[in-house]
Motif scaffolding. Structure first.
Motif, mmCIF file in Angstrom:
data_model
loop_
_atom_site.group_PDB
_atom_site.id
_atom_site.type_symbol
_atom_site.label_atom_id
_atom_site.label_comp_id
_atom_site.label_asym_id
_atom_site.label_seq_id
_atom_site.Cartn_x
_atom_site.Cartn_y
_atom_site.Cartn_z
ATOM 1 N N THR A 103 22.281 76.522 -15.244
ATOM 2 C CA THR A 103 23.572 75.846 -15.237
ATOM 3 C C THR A 103 23.842 75.232 -16.592
ATOM 4 N N VAL A 104 25.098 75.169 -16.949
ATOM 5 C CA VAL A 104 25.455 74.568 -18.228
ATOM 6 C C VAL A 104 25.475 73.054 -18.133
ATOM 7 N N TYR A 105 25.619 72.509 -16.918
ATOM 8 C CA TYR A 105 25.627 71.071 -16.712
ATOM 9 C C TYR A 105 24.282 70.619 -16.155
ATOM 10 N N ASP A 106 23.958 69.374 -16.429
ATOM 11 C CA ASP A 106 22.773 68.789 -15.820
ATOM 12 C C ASP A 106 23.037 68.497 -14.346
ATOM 13 N N SER A 107 21.971 68.432 -13.564
ATOM 14 C CA SER A 107 22.111 68.225 -12.117
ATOM 15 C C SER A 107 22.759 66.885 -11.797
ATOM 16 N N MET A 108 22.519 65.867 -12.611
ATOM 17 C CA MET A 108 23.143 64.570 -12.364
ATOM 18 C C MET A 108 24.660 64.654 -12.502
ATOM 19 N N GLY A 143 26.234 71.179 -22.862
ATOM 20 C CA GLY A 143 26.697 70.824 -21.521
ATOM 21 C C GLY A 143 27.157 69.391 -21.425
ATOM 22 N N THR A 144 26.450 68.472 -22.110
ATOM 23 C CA THR A 144 26.860 67.067 -22.099
ATOM 24 C C THR A 144 28.227 66.891 -22.752
ATOM 25 N N THR A 145 28.452 67.568 -23.867
ATOM 26 C CA THR A 145 29.746 67.479 -24.536
ATOM 27 C C THR A 145 30.852 68.074 -23.672
ATOM 28 N N LEU A 146 30.568 69.207 -23.028
ATOM 29 C CA LEU A 146 31.546 69.799 -22.109
ATOM 30 C C LEU A 146 31.915 68.834 -20.990
ATOM 31 N N ALA A 147 30.911 68.202 -20.389
ATOM 32 C CA ALA A 147 31.168 67.263 -19.300
ATOM 33 C C ALA A 147 31.995 66.083 -19.777
ATOM 34 N N ASN A 148 31.700 65.578 -20.989
ATOM 35 C CA ASN A 148 32.486 64.476 -21.542
ATOM 36 C C ASN A 148 33.942 64.859 -21.689
ATOM 37 N N ILE A 149 34.195 66.007 -22.282
ATOM 38 C CA ILE A 149 35.572 66.445 -22.474
ATOM 39 C C ILE A 149 36.271 66.613 -21.136
#
Length: 383
Positions: free
Chosen positions: A190-195, A287-293
């Protein structure tokens, strides 16, 4: 049977119309709400007693309904509770499938109220049986005007936006995962973390839309009361039409595409280093940057869609973003053995080590929204 009785007196309830009934009915007519009341307005079909209505409902039901549809109002007299319910059922089960509402103030109206999609009970002199069996209850008939024209209008707009926004924010969030699956040979990575996957709908994007669904008002109450024709803007489920739904879907697909392809290619051409000491982004930083955006974009989108900025709504947005940042600082700033967050450790901090990543993050915000978001974000940047 008793006989030879001496009548000492008799009591009765005077069943008169309440104040404001005529004005309320006229407002509902202007709003485009069709009705059947025991008041003669316009072209009216008079049905005789219960016996004649019984013949119509048993033998000429379809013909009776066709005649009623051509009339402004239909008045039925001396109906039993069962006949009232059958009349409502006749309209409810017709080919048009309209949403039916029944209004009553006595025990003989209970069957009719329960048969309708929405039942209104009025606290009258005939007791409160109708109130106990209704969906909504109020003390005077003229309150129905505000219930339908104001609260009904607001409720419909809130719910329609809430439903479509829920599709939109999840589509915006999960589409980058689909893109990543193509680039990772459809692996299970996955591109995102599970949290982030777990908390996105639970806390990161839930509170603002919940507050919006409770308090938003797209048109002031006094304007809706004075201009009943505004109610017709929602006729035919206009806010939940397919074009409107696909507009939200198009926004979600466009914004997720900009998030995944736009800022990495525009800010980091040819894979050049973007971090100190010549380092490049890894999967978890990406993934963290994607989630932030994504979280900031969908939140800004809701702020732009909202029409009524209450303290509850403003604080819901602020607290949601603060909670997200604090949780990321704690989760990605410390090694937690139980959560096994080794790979994503320090990713949130590393995102702020690079001016290029910050520039890519902020430049993606105005690119990911509609024209109103373009203007708003540019004003914030220039200011």
């Amino acid at each position: 049977m008793e006989d030879d009785l001496t009548l000492l007196g008799a009591t009765g309830v005077e069943d008169l119309l309440q104040d404001g009934v005529q004005e309320t009915l006229e407002s509902l007519r202007v709003a485009g709400i069709k009705r059947r009341f025991a008041i003669r307005t316009g072209i009216t079909v008079w049905c005789g007693g219960g016996a004649s209505l019984l013949i119509l409902l048993d033998n000429l039901k379809e013909d009776f309904y066709k005649v009623c549809r051509r009339c402004t109002a239909v008045v039925c007299c001396r109906m039993s509770p069962r006949q009232k319910a059958e009349t409502v059922r006749l309209v409810k089960k017709s080919d048009e499938r309209p949403v039916c509402a029944a209004i009553g103030d006595g025990a003989n109206d209970v069957s009719m109220i329960q048969e309708a999609h929405i039942g209104f009970g009025i606290m009258g002199k005939e007791g409160r049986q109708a109130v106990r069996c209704s969906d909504f209850a109020f003390g005077r008939f003229h309150f129905l005007k505000k219930v339908l024209l104001v609260h009904g209008h607001w409720y419909y707009v809130r719910v329609s936006t809430l439903v479509q926004y829920s599709f939109y924010k999840n589509l915006t969030f999960i589409t980058p995962q689909v893109f990543f699956a193509i680039w990772s040979a459809f692996s299970t990575q996955t591109v995102y973390d599970s949290m982030i996957l777990t908390m996105y709908n639970i806390t990161f994007t839930s509170l603002p839309i919940l507050v919006y669904g409770l308090f938003d008002q797209n048109i002031p109450a006094d304007l809706l009361m004075s201009r009943p024709h505004l109610y017709q803007a929602n006729a035919g489920n206009a806010a939940m039409s397919w074009p409107t739904f696909f507009k939200w879907i198009a926004f979600g697909l466009w914004q997720s595409s900009v998030m995944y392809f736009g800022w990495p290619n525009a800010i980091l051409p040819h894979g050049q280093p973007s971090l100190p000491f010549g380092q490049t982004m890894d999967l978890y930083l990406f993934g963290t940057t994607l989630a932030n955006i994504c979280i900031y974009v969908v939140t800004i989108k809701l702020v732009l869609v909202a029409n009524y900025y209450t303290q509850f709504f403003i604080w819901s947005v602020i607290l949601t973003l603060i909670f997200y940042v604090v949780l990321c600082l704690l989760y990605e700033g410390f090694i937690i053995e139980v959560l096994e967050n080794y790979e994503i450790f320090w990713s949130f901090y590393r995102m702020y080590e690079s001016a290029w990543l910050l520039l890519g993050f902020h430049s993606s915000l105005p690119s990911c929204a509609d024209s109103r978001c373009h203007t708003s974000c540019l004003l914030v940047v220039l200011g």
